[in-house]
Design an enzyme around this catalytic site. Structure first.
Site, PDB file in Angstrom:
ATOM      1  N   GLU A  65       2.952 -11.557   2.498  1.00  0.00           N
ATOM      2  CA  GLU A  65       1.894 -10.547   2.565  1.00  0.00           C
ATOM      3  C   GLU A  65       0.631 -11.112   1.958  1.00  0.00           C
ATOM      4  OE1 GLU A  65      -0.415  -7.009   0.783  1.00  0.00           O
ATOM      5  OE2 GLU A  65       0.434  -8.773  -0.226  1.00  0.00           O
ATOM      6  N   ASP A  81      -3.904 -10.104   1.460  1.00  0.00           N
ATOM      7  CA  ASP A  81      -4.962  -9.091   1.569  1.00  0.00           C
ATOM      8  C   ASP A  81      -6.185  -9.746   2.183  1.00  0.00           C
ATOM      9  OD1 ASP A  81      -3.556  -6.980  -0.137  1.00  0.00           O
ATOM     10  OD2 ASP A  81      -3.557  -8.745  -1.441  1.00  0.00           O
ATOM     11  N   LYS A 122      -7.928  -4.588   3.463  1.00  0.00           N
ATOM     12  CA  LYS A 122      -8.006  -4.109   2.086  1.00  0.00           C
ATOM     13  C   LYS A 122      -9.186  -3.194   1.784  1.00  0.00           C
ATOM     14  CE  LYS A 122      -6.016  -3.631  -1.231  1.00  0.00           C
ATOM     15  NZ  LYS A 122      -4.585  -3.324  -1.267  1.00  0.00           N
ATOM     16  N   GLU A 126      -2.854  -7.370   5.282  1.00  0.00           N
ATOM     17  CA  GLU A 126      -3.302  -6.039   4.860  1.00  0.00           C
ATOM     18  C   GLU A 126      -4.825  -5.966   4.885  1.00  0.00           C
ATOM     19  OE1 GLU A 126      -2.055  -4.681   0.961  1.00  0.00           O
ATOM     20  OE2 GLU A 126      -3.439  -2.981   1.085  1.00  0.00           O
ATOM     21  N   ASP A 149       6.546 -10.093  -6.095  1.00  0.00           N
ATOM     22  CA  ASP A 149       5.808 -11.250  -6.608  1.00  0.00           C
ATOM     23  C   ASP A 149       6.765 -12.426  -6.831  1.00  0.00           C
ATOM     24  OD1 ASP A 149       3.667  -9.478  -6.735  1.00  0.00           O
ATOM     25  OD2 ASP A 149       4.006  -9.038  -8.866  1.00  0.00           O
ATOM     26  N   HIS A 191       4.782 -11.077  -2.030  1.00  0.00           N
ATOM     27  CA  HIS A 191       3.602 -10.227  -2.217  1.00  0.00           C
ATOM     28  C   HIS A 191       2.415 -11.051  -2.716  1.00  0.00           C
ATOM     29  CE1 HIS A 191       1.381  -7.181  -4.823  1.00  0.00           C
ATOM     30  NE2 HIS A 191       1.231  -6.725  -3.599  1.00  0.00           N
ATOM     31  N   ARG A 192       1.385 -11.171  -1.879  1.00  0.00           N
ATOM     32  CA  ARG A 192       0.234 -12.056  -2.140  1.00  0.00           C
ATOM     33  C   ARG A 192       0.702 -13.514  -2.283  1.00  0.00           C
ATOM     34  NH1 ARG A 192      -2.756  -8.305  -6.819  1.00  0.00           N
ATOM     35  NH2 ARG A 192      -2.121  -6.316  -5.925  1.00  0.00           N
TER      36      ARG A 192
HETATM   37  O1  G3P Z   1       1.255  -4.165   1.088  1.00  0.00           O
HETATM   38  C1  G3P Z   1       1.895  -3.872  -0.095  1.00  0.00           C
HETATM   39  C2  G3P Z   1       0.963  -4.007  -1.256  1.00  0.00           C
HETATM   40  O2  G3P Z   1       0.320  -5.235  -1.154  1.00  0.00           O
HETATM   41  C3  G3P Z   1      -0.047  -2.894  -1.341  1.00  0.00           C
HETATM   42  O3  G3P Z   1      -0.736  -2.897  -2.549  1.00  0.00           O
HETATM   43  O4  G3P Z   1      -2.641  -3.366  -3.983  1.00  0.00           O
HETATM   44  O5  G3P Z   1      -0.829  -5.040  -3.785  1.00  0.00           O
HETATM   45  O6  G3P Z   1      -2.381  -4.666  -1.903  1.00  0.00           O
HETATM   46  P1  G3P Z   1      -1.685  -4.055  -3.071  1.00  0.00           P
HETATM   47 MG    MG Z   2      -1.621  -6.023  -0.453  1.00  0.00          MG
END
Ligand code: G3P
Ligand code: MG
Length: 243
Positions: A35, A37, A111, A109, A229, A8-9
């Site tokens: 993933e 953004d 955003k 994603e 994470d 995640h990120r």
């Molecule tokens: O795509 C899953 C997650 O990344 C969505 O929330 O705020 O971390 O972009 P956020």
């Molecule tokens: Mg995200």
């Protein structure tokens, strides 16, 4: 147990989120997907950053979309996290595709609401230009963006982000758009949701889970992917539960 471990990120628990350092760490740790953004700079570059303002994760101030790429490229996106990461930059999406491709899947994603109607065509053009149509899955909480992507790109891989129960629209949209997954928060996941998604031919990808106990609960329910994470925790679960 077969599932996708999504960083995640990037590996954002140990490196500054949405930077090359976080993506490199995720690859080194064995994440199956990364993933990130994505937003537009003022002059239309696809840049990788989560917040709509620069304040939390860079030494800049104000809205991301008010700055040109040249201005964004000068900012430090690492020092806020730890001094060892001073000099990390906001990446451009093209650079990250180059970094990750052939090593892991990339989940991009969309955003920011302010980018809607402009960012979709740029994403499609970039992925086509880089011949990365199979290596990128697009997602967004802004479902109109997913509709636009599908209308313009029959080949696009799509995941429908849901900020409530996926049975309140997300599942139906994913079927309608020929998406490959619904992406709900973990609180919405139970056996019924997983069964319904699978019955419709959809995967269930769940954000964002950092506790191994919760990861095990979700995997026992049959989810297909988890965002974390700390992707190494997911990789460990896969390794230690292998037959
Ligand atoms: O795509 C899953 C997650 O990344 C969505 O929330 O705020 O971390 O972009 P956020
Ligand atoms: Mg995200």
């Amino acid at each position: 147990m077969s599932f996708l471990a999504i960083a995640h990120r990037g590996a954002s628990g140990r490196a500054p989120e949405n930077t090359h350092a976080a993506f490199a760490a995720a690859l080194a740790l064995g994440a199956g997907a990364i993933e990130l953004d994505c937003q537009l700079s003022a002059d239309g570059e696809l840049v990788v950053i989560h917040d709509e303002t620069l304040d939390r994760t860079t030494d800049g101030r104000g809205p991301v979309g008010d700055r040109t790429w040249q201005e964004l490229a000068r900012l430090d996106a690492g020092s806020w996290f730890a001094a060892a990461y001073a000099g990390e930059r906001i990446p451009r999406l093209a650079e990250v595709i180059e970094q990750v491709r052939r090593r892991a899947l990339l989940n991009v994603e969309i955003k920011s609401a302010r980018d809607l109607g402009r960012i979709e065509a740029k994403l499609i053009a970039l992925v086509l230009d880089m011949d990365a149509t199979r290596e990128v899955v697009f997602s967004s909480f802004h479902w109109e963006a997913l509709r636009r992507l599908r209308a313009a790109a029959p080949w696009a891989r799509l995941g429908v982000l849901c900020d409530d129960d996926p049975r309140r629209g997300g599942l139906g949209l994913a079927v309608e758009l020929r998406g490959e997954a619904v992406i709900p928060g973990r609180r919405w996941i139970d056996g019924h949701v997983v069964a319904e998604a699978h019955a419709r031919g959809l995967g269930v990808w769940v954000w964002t889970v950092n506790e191994p106990g919760e990861m095990r609960r979700l995997l026992a329910l049959g989810v297909d992917a988890i965002f974390s994470d700390w992707p190494e925790r997911l990789v460990d679960l896969a390794r230690f539960s292998a037959p």
